[in-house]
Design a protein around this motif. Structure first.
Motif, PDB file in Angstrom:
ATOM      1  N   ARG A 142      24.379  73.096  40.594  1.00 23.29           N
ATOM      2  CA  ARG A 142      24.494  71.856  39.836  1.00 23.29           C
ATOM      3  C   ARG A 142      24.034  70.677  40.701  1.00 23.29           C
ATOM      4  O   ARG A 142      23.714  70.824  41.876  1.00 23.29           O
ATOM      5  N   ASP A 143      24.029  69.501  40.096  1.00 22.86           N
ATOM      6  CA  ASP A 143      23.580  68.319  40.824  1.00 22.86           C
ATOM      7  C   ASP A 143      24.460  68.014  42.030  1.00 22.86           C
ATOM      8  O   ASP A 143      23.991  67.490  43.036  1.00 22.86           O
TER       9      ASP A 143
ATOM     10  N   SER B 257      25.602  72.662  45.312  1.00 24.75           N
ATOM     11  CA  SER B 257      24.562  71.747  44.869  1.00 24.75           C
ATOM     12  C   SER B 257      23.206  72.417  45.012  1.00 24.75           C
ATOM     13  O   SER B 257      23.067  73.447  45.695  1.00 24.75           O
ATOM     14  N   HIS B 258      22.204  71.825  44.388  1.00 23.84           N
ATOM     15  CA  HIS B 258      20.869  72.399  44.489  1.00 23.84           C
ATOM     16  C   HIS B 258      20.434  72.500  45.952  1.00 23.84           C
ATOM     17  O   HIS B 258      19.838  73.506  46.360  1.00 23.84           O
TER      18      HIS B 258
ATOM     19  N   GLY C 254      16.380  72.604  39.355  1.00 25.75           N
ATOM     20  CA  GLY C 254      17.155  71.988  40.421  1.00 25.75           C
ATOM     21  C   GLY C 254      16.818  72.495  41.805  1.00 25.75           C
ATOM     22  O   GLY C 254      16.642  71.708  42.745  1.00 25.75           O
TER      23      GLY C 254
ATOM     24  N   TRP D  33      18.977  75.342  35.166  1.00 24.68           N
ATOM     25  CA  TRP D  33      19.668  74.683  36.281  1.00 24.68           C
ATOM     26  C   TRP D  33      18.992  75.057  37.600  1.00 24.68           C
ATOM     27  O   TRP D  33      18.730  74.204  38.454  1.00 24.68           O
TER      28      TRP D  33
END
Length: 380
Positions: free
Chosen positions: A240-241, A315-316, A351, A347
């Motif tokens: 995710r971000d 996170s990515h 990402g 995602w």
């Protein structure tokens, strides 16, 4: 050499929750949320192709749809995506399998890869009429691959082995290109078969130190055969971000596990004959605590799913860092999945892959290789 990424076709069904199954355990009820129709699987395949995954793995077993038939149908809805078809050598003759692969290559435009699965569960094998024990199954797999590879080389094959016997076997047309063989296994006899016949050795997502040991083991066995293999790893992903968002999703998945389902799945997997499955179980111990077994490596999936039971979570940038860590060990191919598979492909693809591209570790396999010439301005 750029990294290669493959995605997964959930032919046992898909869901926003984890779909269990595999290694002799049935698919969990969440697999009914999104049935594995050709329409839905084709959506996933097209998304994977657009995002830059080279291929998609399709599993094999009583818990999912047949991989050969499903991928043959889905391939008509894609253009360049390859299909890593899992199949079990004991269920079909080697000459027929070689012919099937050759036909698939011609009809798909050379988009077949083969994931050879010997089968780690005797009770599941017996349901298909296969009564060999585990070590004998691996020895049969070696004979099988010897025959298939000779047939693909255009040879006429006569072999009278311990388990397989063919006479005057040949193919009318050999595949072009010859499909690459992906193979996994953690037992000594599995290592010997991989070293002799595999192009890519696959491991499940263990912590880096354990993966490094496996790579050194297989690399040594292959060197004894005068061969060099590539290495791949099978993992789930939750990216995710932000790290907080990714771990919140992991907790949501964990909270959705029915304790009775966990107990039933773990009891079933405890009977597994697979050395790889035993190693997966040892990572989480059947409980819900201490599931981050290495930074950003989460063992929660294995509580309800057989086979690959770990996920990269973060996170990515964190997930890209872990991928770089595995790559430094010698891993060049990553076979990934996530729940649900359609959304999670985006995602990861939107990402993580761009960050890896910026580092020079990845490039889109289907992107144009030449820059179009500048158009001459119209002056008329």
């Amino acid at each position: 050499m750029p990294l290669t990424f493959h995605w997964f076709l959930p032919t046992n069904g898909d869901s926003r929750d984890v779909v269990g199954g595999g290694h002799g355990t049935p698919a969990t009820v969440s697999g009914r949320d999104r049935p594995p129709t050709i329409g839905y699987l084709s959506q996933i395949a097209r998304a994977a192709e657009d995002l830059g995954f080279v291929g998609v793995l399709t599993p094999t077993g009583a818990w999912c749809e047949d991989a050969w038939l499903t991928t043959a149908m889905v391939s008509r809805h894609t253009e360049r995506l390859k299909f890593l078809v899992a199949f079990r050598p004991g269920f079909v003759s080697p000459t027929l399998a070689a012919q099937m692969a050759s036909t698939f290559q011609r009809q798909s435009g050379g988009r077949l890869l083969l994931n050879v699965v010997t089968g780690g569960e005797s009770h599941e094998q017996r349901a298909y009429g296969d009564f060999l024990d585990k070590d004998a199954r691996y020895r049969r797999t070696g004979e099988f691959l010897q025959i298939v590879r000779d047939l693909w080389d255009g040879k006429t094959v006569d072999l009278s082995g311990e388990h397989l016997h063919v006479e005057d076997a040949r193919l009318a047309r050999v595949p072009d290109p010859v499909p690459e063989v992906y193979f996994g296994g953690s037992s000594p006899v599995a290592g010997e078969v991989a070293a002799r016949y595999a192009d890519v050795y696959l491991t499940w997502g263990e912590p880096p130190a354990q993966v490094a040991e496996k790579i050194a083991w297989i690399r040594g066995l292959a060197a004894d055969q005068g061969r060099r293999l590539r290495f791949g790893i099978r993992l789930h992903v939750i990216t995710r971000d932000t790290s907080e968002q990714a771990w919140a999703e992991a907790r949501r998945l964990l909270d959705g596990f029915d304790p009775r389902t966990v107990r039933a799945v773990q009891a079933g997997l405890a009977r597994s004959e697979s050395e790889g499955q035993r190693r997966m179980l040892a990572l989480h111990g059947g409980g819900g605590d201490g599931l981050e077994i290495h930074p950003n490596l989460w063992a929660g999936i294995g509580l309800v799913r057989g086979g690959a039971g770990t996920a990269l979570v973060g996170s990515h940038a964190e997930v890209a860092e872990r991928i770089g860590e595995y790559h430094a060990l010698g891993i060049d191919e990553f076979v990934l999945s996530g729940y649900p598979h359609l959304e999670e492909a985006y995602w990861f693809g939107e990402g993580v892959l761009p960050g890896l591209a910026e580092q020079g570790l990845w490039r889109h396999p289907f992107a144009p290789t030449t820059v179009p010439a500048a158009q001459v301005p119209f002056t008329g």
